[in-house]
Motif scaffolding. Sequence first.
Motif, PDB file in Angstrom:
ATOM      1  N   PRO A 175       4.613  36.863 -15.975  1.00 58.77           N
ATOM      2  CA  PRO A 175       5.289  35.884 -15.103  1.00 58.77           C
ATOM      3  C   PRO A 175       6.465  36.494 -14.341  1.00 58.77           C
ATOM      4  O   PRO A 175       7.015  37.518 -14.736  1.00 58.77           O
ATOM      5  N   ARG A 176       6.844  35.820 -13.267  1.00 60.61           N
ATOM      6  CA  ARG A 176       7.969  36.284 -12.454  1.00 60.61           C
ATOM      7  C   ARG A 176       9.295  35.706 -12.923  1.00 60.61           C
ATOM      8  O   ARG A 176      10.347  36.322 -12.761  1.00 60.61           O
ATOM      9  N   THR A 177       9.277  34.504 -13.458  1.00 64.09           N
ATOM     10  CA  THR A 177      10.508  33.831 -13.871  1.00 64.09           C
ATOM     11  C   THR A 177      10.404  33.359 -15.314  1.00 64.09           C
ATOM     12  O   THR A 177       9.315  33.310 -15.897  1.00 64.09           O
ATOM     13  N   ARG A 178      11.578  32.985 -15.868  1.00 68.87           N
ATOM     14  CA  ARG A 178      11.606  32.482 -17.241  1.00 68.87           C
ATOM     15  C   ARG A 178      10.863  31.158 -17.356  1.00 68.87           C
ATOM     16  O   ARG A 178      10.202  30.889 -18.362  1.00 68.87           O
ATOM     17  N   LYS A 179      10.967  30.320 -16.327  1.00 67.17           N
ATOM     18  CA  LYS A 179      10.264  29.042 -16.344  1.00 67.17           C
ATOM     19  C   LYS A 179       8.755  29.258 -16.348  1.00 67.17           C
ATOM     20  O   LYS A 179       8.013  28.570 -17.055  1.00 67.17           O
ATOM     21  N   ALA A 180       8.311  30.219 -15.551  1.00 68.27           N
ATOM     22  CA  ALA A 180       6.880  30.529 -15.521  1.00 68.27           C
ATOM     23  C   ALA A 180       6.417  31.061 -16.870  1.00 68.27           C
ATOM     24  O   ALA A 180       5.295  30.779 -17.315  1.00 68.27           O
ATOM     25  N   LEU A 181       7.280  31.822 -17.539  1.00 70.81           N
ATOM     26  CA  LEU A 181       6.945  32.340 -18.863  1.00 70.81           C
ATOM     27  C   LEU A 181       6.702  31.199 -19.841  1.00 70.81           C
ATOM     28  O   LEU A 181       5.741  31.222 -20.612  1.00 70.81           O
ATOM     29  N   LYS A 182       7.569  30.200 -19.808  1.00 76.74           N
ATOM     30  CA  LYS A 182       7.416  29.052 -20.696  1.00 76.74           C
ATOM     31  C   LYS A 182       6.106  28.330 -20.437  1.00 76.74           C
ATOM     32  O   LYS A 182       5.397  27.924 -21.360  1.00 76.74           O
ATOM     33  N   ASN A 183       5.756  28.164 -19.153  1.00 74.93           N
ATOM     34  CA  ASN A 183       4.514  27.472 -18.809  1.00 74.93           C
ATOM     35  C   ASN A 183       3.284  28.244 -19.257  1.00 74.93           C
ATOM     36  O   ASN A 183       2.245  27.652 -19.582  1.00 74.93           O
ATOM     37  N   ARG A 184       3.380  29.571 -19.279  1.00 74.77           N
ATOM     38  CA  ARG A 184       2.219  30.393 -19.620  1.00 74.77           C
ATOM     39  C   ARG A 184       2.049  30.611 -21.120  1.00 74.77           C
ATOM     40  O   ARG A 184       1.124  31.273 -21.549  1.00 74.77           O
ATOM     41  N   LEU A 185       2.968  30.057 -21.885  1.00 72.51           N
ATOM     42  CA  LEU A 185       2.874  30.178 -23.337  1.00 72.51           C
ATOM     43  C   LEU A 185       2.455  28.884 -24.011  1.00 72.51           C
ATOM     44  O   LEU A 185       2.324  28.831 -25.227  1.00 72.51           O
ATOM     45  N   CYS A 186       2.260  27.835 -23.224  1.00 72.46           N
ATOM     46  CA  CYS A 186       1.874  26.555 -23.807  1.00 72.46           C
ATOM     47  C   CYS A 186       0.784  25.904 -22.965  1.00 72.46           C
ATOM     48  O   CYS A 186       0.513  26.311 -21.835  1.00 72.46           O
ATOM     49  N   VAL A 187       0.162  24.871 -23.523  1.00 76.96           N
ATOM     50  CA  VAL A 187      -0.936  24.171 -22.864  1.00 76.96           C
ATOM     51  C   VAL A 187      -0.511  22.745 -22.555  1.00 76.96           C
ATOM     52  O   VAL A 187      -0.052  22.018 -23.443  1.00 76.96           O
ATOM     53  N   SER A 188      -0.654  22.336 -21.294  1.00 78.84           N
ATOM     54  CA  SER A 188      -0.329  20.974 -20.892  1.00 78.84           C
ATOM     55  C   SER A 188      -1.550  20.077 -21.058  1.00 78.84           C
ATOM     56  O   SER A 188      -2.650  20.428 -20.613  1.00 78.84           O
ATOM     57  N   CYS A 189      -1.373  18.945 -21.701  1.00 75.63           N
ATOM     58  CA  CYS A 189      -2.486  18.019 -21.936  1.00 75.63           C
ATOM     59  C   CYS A 189      -2.331  16.725 -21.135  1.00 75.63           C
ATOM     60  O   CYS A 189      -3.075  15.761 -21.363  1.00 75.63           O
ATOM     61  N   THR A 190      -1.358  16.677 -20.206  1.00 71.20           N
ATOM     62  CA  THR A 190      -1.075  15.429 -19.488  1.00 71.20           C
ATOM     63  C   THR A 190      -1.196  15.571 -17.973  1.00 71.20           C
ATOM     64  O   THR A 190      -0.824  14.651 -17.243  1.00 71.20           O
TER      65      THR A 190
END
Length: 328
Positions: A175-190
């Motif tokens: 990822p390029r940013t810390r926020k992107a890192l967080k998104n790429r480590l979890c799965v959204s179910c909503t």
Amino acid sequence: MVKTPNTIMKKLFRNIHLWLSLPLGILISIICLSGAALVFEQDITQALQRSIYRVTPPQKGAEALSPEALIECIQKQASDSLHLTALQLSHNPEETAFASFRETGKKRLSIHPYTGKALGWTETYPFFQTMRKLHRWLMDPPPSKGEKSVGKVVVGITTLLMVFILISGLVIWIPRTRKALKNRLCVSCTKGWRRFWYDTHVSIGFYSTIFLLVMALTGLTWSFGWYRTAAYSLFGENPSASVHRVDKGKEKPRKDEVRITWKDAQPSAPQSMKGWFYAFHTGSWGGMFTKIVYFLAALSGGVLPLSGYYLWWKRTHKKTTAKMSARC
């Protein structure tokens, strides 16, 4: 917009990832899912054949027969047409010993370690036999050990290219940013099915990559002789030293010619490298915990290409729909 070297590199690896995955995805799914089915083969087989693998000591503190005594008992009970080549023992007082014969391949005779009595032959269940043929040869086994077949070559090439798919996927994941890192480590179910499968592909792929790489890199030693030679040499072992030749002219080997091994001992030369590669390929090196981890990783490896196909189809379908709308 000026393209940075980082953008160019990611585009290159994205193309590598896509154009290798499209033709090989189904094959990778078959190899990984059949491999997952084999992770607990020994545990399930031993549970279903408990009398072959487990014994009760005659009394507390009883000592098992010596290897020499067990060999004598085995040779008295075995047919004259069978030639004893190896005896596997265990430090666990509740586990049986196993005798291997030149003529029976991987099929072994279970021996009571306290009485020397033969308890029966090990059995491989048809389900696991089918899964092994799928995993190693795509149902096209070689005519004899050491020879090639179309299925074996296809599995080898697919596994080799899978290494490039995994590495390219890891580069794309960065990822390029810390926020992107967080998104790429979890799965959204909503956020809808497409986002769910995208997050699953990205995050689960990241978590399982290291284990899939270990499986692929160790599995290649069974596919290509040149790779096996290079891998063994890398760890300072001569592969030819692992080949144990038996003089077929001898009636029966003497006691000192029967190879004695211990099930719960660390692999020792000249079989150490083959033993370690097998342990790291199957996940048996760390007991039940690593087997569970390998099972989940192999299961993920089978699902990742399918989710990748879905994402590719959705993206292609979306572009096609947009082009058709623009023309209208």
